[in-house]
Write a protein that holds these residues in place. Sequence first.
Motif, PDB file in Angstrom:
ATOM      1  N   TYR A 128       1.941  -2.364  10.219  1.00  0.00           N
ATOM      2  CA  TYR A 128       3.266  -2.157   9.637  1.00  0.00           C
ATOM      3  C   TYR A 128       4.404  -2.354  10.651  1.00  0.00           C
ATOM      4  CZ  TYR A 128      -0.044  -0.652   6.289  1.00  0.00           C
ATOM      5  OH  TYR A 128      -1.132  -0.651   5.468  1.00  0.00           O
ATOM      6  N   TYR A 161      -1.255 -10.321  20.148  1.00  0.00           N
ATOM      7  CA  TYR A 161      -1.741  -9.946  18.820  1.00  0.00           C
ATOM      8  C   TYR A 161      -3.234  -9.627  18.863  1.00  0.00           C
ATOM      9  CZ  TYR A 161      -3.553 -10.660  14.113  1.00  0.00           C
ATOM     10  OH  TYR A 161      -4.255 -10.520  12.936  1.00  0.00           O
ATOM     11  N   ARG A 162      -3.580  -8.372  18.597  1.00  0.00           N
ATOM     12  CA  ARG A 162      -4.953  -7.855  18.573  1.00  0.00           C
ATOM     13  C   ARG A 162      -5.746  -8.196  19.842  1.00  0.00           C
ATOM     14  NH1 ARG A 162      -3.179  -5.525  14.778  1.00  0.00           N
ATOM     15  NH2 ARG A 162      -4.320  -4.862  12.943  1.00  0.00           N
ATOM     16  N   TYR A 194       8.482  -4.207   7.649  1.00  0.00           N
ATOM     17  CA  TYR A 194       7.315  -4.708   6.931  1.00  0.00           C
ATOM     18  C   TYR A 194       7.518  -4.481   5.431  1.00  0.00           C
ATOM     19  CZ  TYR A 194       2.322  -5.539   6.195  1.00  0.00           C
ATOM     20  OH  TYR A 194       1.120  -6.030   5.790  1.00  0.00           O
ATOM     21  N   LYS A 225      -5.003   0.467  -0.147  1.00  0.00           N
ATOM     22  CA  LYS A 225      -5.638  -0.841   0.074  1.00  0.00           C
ATOM     23  C   LYS A 225      -6.946  -0.799   0.851  1.00  0.00           C
ATOM     24  CE  LYS A 225      -2.391  -3.188   2.078  1.00  0.00           C
ATOM     25  NZ  LYS A 225      -1.524  -4.230   2.597  1.00  0.00           N
ATOM     26  N   SER A 237     -10.010  -4.625   9.128  1.00  0.00           N
ATOM     27  CA  SER A 237     -10.003  -6.095   9.081  1.00  0.00           C
ATOM     28  C   SER A 237     -11.186  -6.634   9.868  1.00  0.00           C
ATOM     29  CB  SER A 237      -8.729  -6.637   9.707  1.00  0.00           C
ATOM     30  OG  SER A 237      -7.599  -6.084   9.088  1.00  0.00           O
ATOM     31  N   ASN A 241      -6.005 -12.447  11.779  1.00  0.00           N
ATOM     32  CA  ASN A 241      -5.236 -13.415  11.012  1.00  0.00           C
ATOM     33  C   ASN A 241      -5.066 -14.652  11.879  1.00  0.00           C
ATOM     34  OD1 ASN A 241      -4.872 -11.826   8.736  1.00  0.00           O
ATOM     35  ND2 ASN A 241      -3.041 -10.837   9.557  1.00  0.00           N
ATOM     36  N   PRO A 272      -2.389 -14.942   6.558  1.00  0.00           N
ATOM     37  CA  PRO A 272      -3.332 -13.839   6.309  1.00  0.00           C
ATOM     38  C   PRO A 272      -4.746 -14.346   6.031  1.00  0.00           C
ATOM     39  CG  PRO A 272      -1.452 -13.738   4.788  1.00  0.00           C
ATOM     40  CD  PRO A 272      -1.385 -15.058   5.475  1.00  0.00           C
ATOM     41  N   TRP A 275      -5.907 -13.814   2.512  1.00  0.00           N
ATOM     42  CA  TRP A 275      -5.537 -14.809   1.498  1.00  0.00           C
ATOM     43  C   TRP A 275      -6.551 -15.964   1.492  1.00  0.00           C
ATOM     44  CZ3 TRP A 275      -4.156 -19.957   1.251  1.00  0.00           C
ATOM     45  CH2 TRP A 275      -3.517 -20.376   0.067  1.00  0.00           C
ATOM     46  N   GLU A 278      -9.763 -14.710  -0.008  1.00  0.00           N
ATOM     47  CA  GLU A 278      -9.621 -14.548  -1.464  1.00  0.00           C
ATOM     48  C   GLU A 278      -9.682 -15.906  -2.166  1.00  0.00           C
ATOM     49  OE1 GLU A 278      -6.433 -11.985  -2.781  1.00  0.00           O
ATOM     50  OE2 GLU A 278      -6.592 -12.752  -4.828  1.00  0.00           O
ATOM     51  N   LYS A 283     -13.118 -12.242  -2.768  1.00  0.00           N
ATOM     52  CA  LYS A 283     -12.510 -10.911  -2.953  1.00  0.00           C
ATOM     53  C   LYS A 283     -13.324 -10.082  -3.952  1.00  0.00           C
ATOM     54  CE  LYS A 283      -8.173  -8.540  -3.748  1.00  0.00           C
ATOM     55  NZ  LYS A 283      -6.732  -8.683  -3.727  1.00  0.00           N
ATOM     56  N   HIS A 296      -8.936  -5.593  -1.105  1.00  0.00           N
ATOM     57  CA  HIS A 296      -8.520  -6.321   0.102  1.00  0.00           C
ATOM     58  C   HIS A 296      -9.668  -7.186   0.616  1.00  0.00           C
ATOM     59  CE1 HIS A 296      -6.429  -7.309   3.698  1.00  0.00           C
ATOM     60  NE2 HIS A 296      -5.402  -6.520   3.382  1.00  0.00           N
ATOM     61  N   ALA A 297      -9.427  -8.492   0.559  1.00  0.00           N
ATOM     62  CA  ALA A 297     -10.519  -9.430   0.854  1.00  0.00           C
ATOM     63  C   ALA A 297     -10.939  -9.457   2.328  1.00  0.00           C
ATOM     64  CB  ALA A 297     -10.099 -10.828   0.410  1.00  0.00           C
ATOM     65  N   GLU A 333     -12.453  -9.908  14.453  1.00  0.00           N
ATOM     66  CA  GLU A 333     -11.682  -8.867  15.112  1.00  0.00           C
ATOM     67  C   GLU A 333     -12.655  -7.773  15.567  1.00  0.00           C
ATOM     68  OE1 GLU A 333      -8.632  -5.528  15.078  1.00  0.00           O
ATOM     69  OE2 GLU A 333      -9.117  -6.168  13.064  1.00  0.00           O
TER      70      GLU A 333
HETATM   71  N1  EPU Z   1      -3.667 -10.787   0.845  1.00  0.00           N
HETATM   72  C1  EPU Z   1      -4.426 -11.545  -0.041  1.00  0.00           C
HETATM   73  N2  EPU Z   1      -5.556 -10.977  -0.557  1.00  0.00           N
HETATM   74  C2  EPU Z   1      -5.954  -9.720  -0.247  1.00  0.00           C
HETATM   75  C3  EPU Z   1      -5.163  -8.939   0.628  1.00  0.00           C
HETATM   76  C4  EPU Z   1      -4.032  -9.504   1.174  1.00  0.00           C
HETATM   77  O1  EPU Z   1      -4.095 -12.692  -0.339  1.00  0.00           O
HETATM   78  O2  EPU Z   1      -7.007  -9.308  -0.759  1.00  0.00           O
HETATM   79  C5  EPU Z   1      -2.464 -11.420   1.442  1.00  0.00           C
HETATM   80  C6  EPU Z   1      -1.199 -10.963   0.785  1.00  0.00           C
HETATM   81  O3  EPU Z   1      -0.336 -12.066   0.674  1.00  0.00           O
HETATM   82  C7  EPU Z   1      -0.606 -10.009   1.780  1.00  0.00           C
HETATM   83  C8  EPU Z   1      -1.107 -10.576   3.093  1.00  0.00           C
HETATM   84  O4  EPU Z   1      -2.401 -11.074   2.785  1.00  0.00           O
HETATM   85  O5  EPU Z   1       0.777  -9.989   1.739  1.00  0.00           O
HETATM   86  C9  EPU Z   1      -1.209  -9.575   4.228  1.00  0.00           C
HETATM   87  O6  EPU Z   1      -2.037  -8.477   3.813  1.00  0.00           O
HETATM   88  P1  EPU Z   1      -1.837  -7.017   4.453  1.00  0.00           P
HETATM   89  O7  EPU Z   1      -0.415  -6.618   4.313  1.00  0.00           O
HETATM   90  O8  EPU Z   1      -2.857  -6.117   3.903  1.00  0.00           O
HETATM   91  O9  EPU Z   1      -2.067  -7.258   5.981  1.00  0.00           O
HETATM   92  P2  EPU Z   1      -3.246  -8.016   6.778  1.00  0.00           P
HETATM   93  O10 EPU Z   1      -2.573  -9.139   7.498  1.00  0.00           O
HETATM   94  O11 EPU Z   1      -4.409  -8.363   5.937  1.00  0.00           O
HETATM   95  C10 EPU Z   1      -2.884  -6.659   8.973  1.00  0.00           C
HETATM   96  C11 EPU Z   1      -3.799  -5.970   9.930  1.00  0.00           C
HETATM   97  C12 EPU Z   1      -4.206  -4.589   9.369  1.00  0.00           C
HETATM   98  C13 EPU Z   1      -2.941  -3.779   9.141  1.00  0.00           C
HETATM   99  C14 EPU Z   1      -2.032  -4.541   8.169  1.00  0.00           C
HETATM  100  C15 EPU Z   1      -0.696  -3.869   7.960  1.00  0.00           C
HETATM  101  C16 EPU Z   1      -4.954  -7.794  11.073  1.00  0.00           C
HETATM  102  C17 EPU Z   1      -6.225  -8.555  11.248  1.00  0.00           C
HETATM  103  N3  EPU Z   1      -4.983  -6.803  10.181  1.00  0.00           N
HETATM  104  O12 EPU Z   1      -3.667  -6.902   7.792  1.00  0.00           O
HETATM  105  O13 EPU Z   1      -4.972  -3.929  10.333  1.00  0.00           O
HETATM  106  O14 EPU Z   1      -3.250  -2.504   8.592  1.00  0.00           O
HETATM  107  O15 EPU Z   1      -1.750  -5.869   8.697  1.00  0.00           O
HETATM  108  O16 EPU Z   1       0.122  -4.018   9.067  1.00  0.00           O
HETATM  109  O17 EPU Z   1      -3.969  -8.096  11.736  1.00  0.00           O
HETATM  110  C18 EPU Z   1      -7.202  -3.597  11.085  1.00  0.00           C
HETATM  111  O18 EPU Z   1      -6.869  -4.152  12.124  1.00  0.00           O
HETATM  112  O19 EPU Z   1      -8.373  -3.173  10.917  1.00  0.00           O
HETATM  113  C19 EPU Z   1      -6.220  -3.449  10.027  1.00  0.00           C
HETATM  114  C20 EPU Z   1      -6.517  -2.874   8.885  1.00  0.00           C
END
Ligand code: EPU
Length: 339
Positions: A128, A161-162, A194, A225, A237, A241, A272, A275, A278, A283, A296-297, A333
């Motif tokens: 976030y 990043y990570r 965010y 989520k 995750s 990403n 992402p 995405w 998915e 997913k 969450h995929a 990751e």
């Molecule tokens: N999305 C999809 N399908 C899904 C889920 C998400 O298409 O099933 C797309 C959506 O467009 C969404 C975008 O992916 O807007 C981003 O999804 P999300 O906001 O859940 O963030 P993320 O990029 O998947 C990252 C971190 C998470 C952290 C969140 C929030 C990484 C690898 N993961 O996830 O960290 O909680 O942002 O900041 O950077 C972790 O590291 O274990 C973790 C959970």
Amino acid sequence: MKTKYKTSLKNLNSFGVECFSSNFNIINNEKEIIDFITLNNNPETIILGGGSNMLFKNNIDKPILKIEIKGIEIINETKEKVLISVGAGEVWNDLVSWSLSNNYGGLENLSLIPGNVGSAPIQNIGAYGVELKDVFESCRAISIETGLLRIFKNNECNFSYRSSIFKEEFKNKYIITNVVFSLSKFNHVINYTYEPLKNDLKNNNILSPNINDISKSVITIRSRKLPNPKETGNCGSFFKNPIIKDLDFKELTKKDKDIPFFKISKNKIKIPAAWLIEKCGFKGLKDGNTGTHDKHALIIINHGNATGCEIFNFSQKIKNKVLKKFNILLEEEVNIIDK
Ligand code: EPU
């Protein structure tokens, strides 16, 4: 130090995978680490924190050091800032709760991230809009090869990043024993750039949020989520990403106009992984004892009795399909531990 010769790791990894360690050592302070290294000198020693970012593929014969170094202590204070020194074995979210209860700002966006304090700098945990590097002052770490203690300041950790120096040049070379954080006492920097966070606050009519509002909102979004690892085994995750070149991104948008993206520099775009996964049809898919989360995929889950190998093989299916469909190689990751 306490050593055990057959220990189940099932409750010590958030995937909840059953496997055994034949050389399991519980560490309560830095001296125990130094003594262990002096006696054993095994560069392949595995360091275990909260086990929330590790996939054990098999039983583990290499020595494991389970870091249980505790303590949260204020070491310096000015009018605006407080420096706190935290044992690597403290649970991350306990630290976040502690800081909120003292009205110290900086950790609220990182609420509810699983794992321990000592693992946080390794992958520069983030969520976030905030990353650990934003509040990290320094850490103490012991070299696995020499047993020597070194202090790493923020600018020596190569945070990105990570990732950090502990995931790259010094991967598996240091044991982090303690982390110092710099937190604000007043005029907290409130970060809700965010989008989902902004929306959640707006929906709750919170127009000028404080650190507790941010934390509550982050907890709501995360809980919606991400599955609770205590109920459904997972490691958050599974992949990072991917960051791709501007030109490759333009190529992708020719086929998929709706691809979400974050521009991170002039010619680099982060997309992402969720995405991509998915779009490959994964997913909510169940594959034997494993699968991805239906909300969450990017989250691979253990449906109950998955082995580490099953989870790993499923992750490779995802990786191959994404590579084939989008020509993007996902990078794990999660740390994969072989034996
Ligand atoms: N999305 C999809 N399908 C899904 C889920 C998400 O298409 O099933 C797309 C959506 O467009 C969404 C975008 O992916 O807007 C981003 O999804 P999300 O906001 O859940 O963030 P993320 O990029 O998947 C990252 C971190 C998470 C952290 C969140 C929030 C990484 C690898 N993961 O996830 O960290 O909680 O942002 O900041 O950077 C972790 O590291 O274990 C973790 C959970």
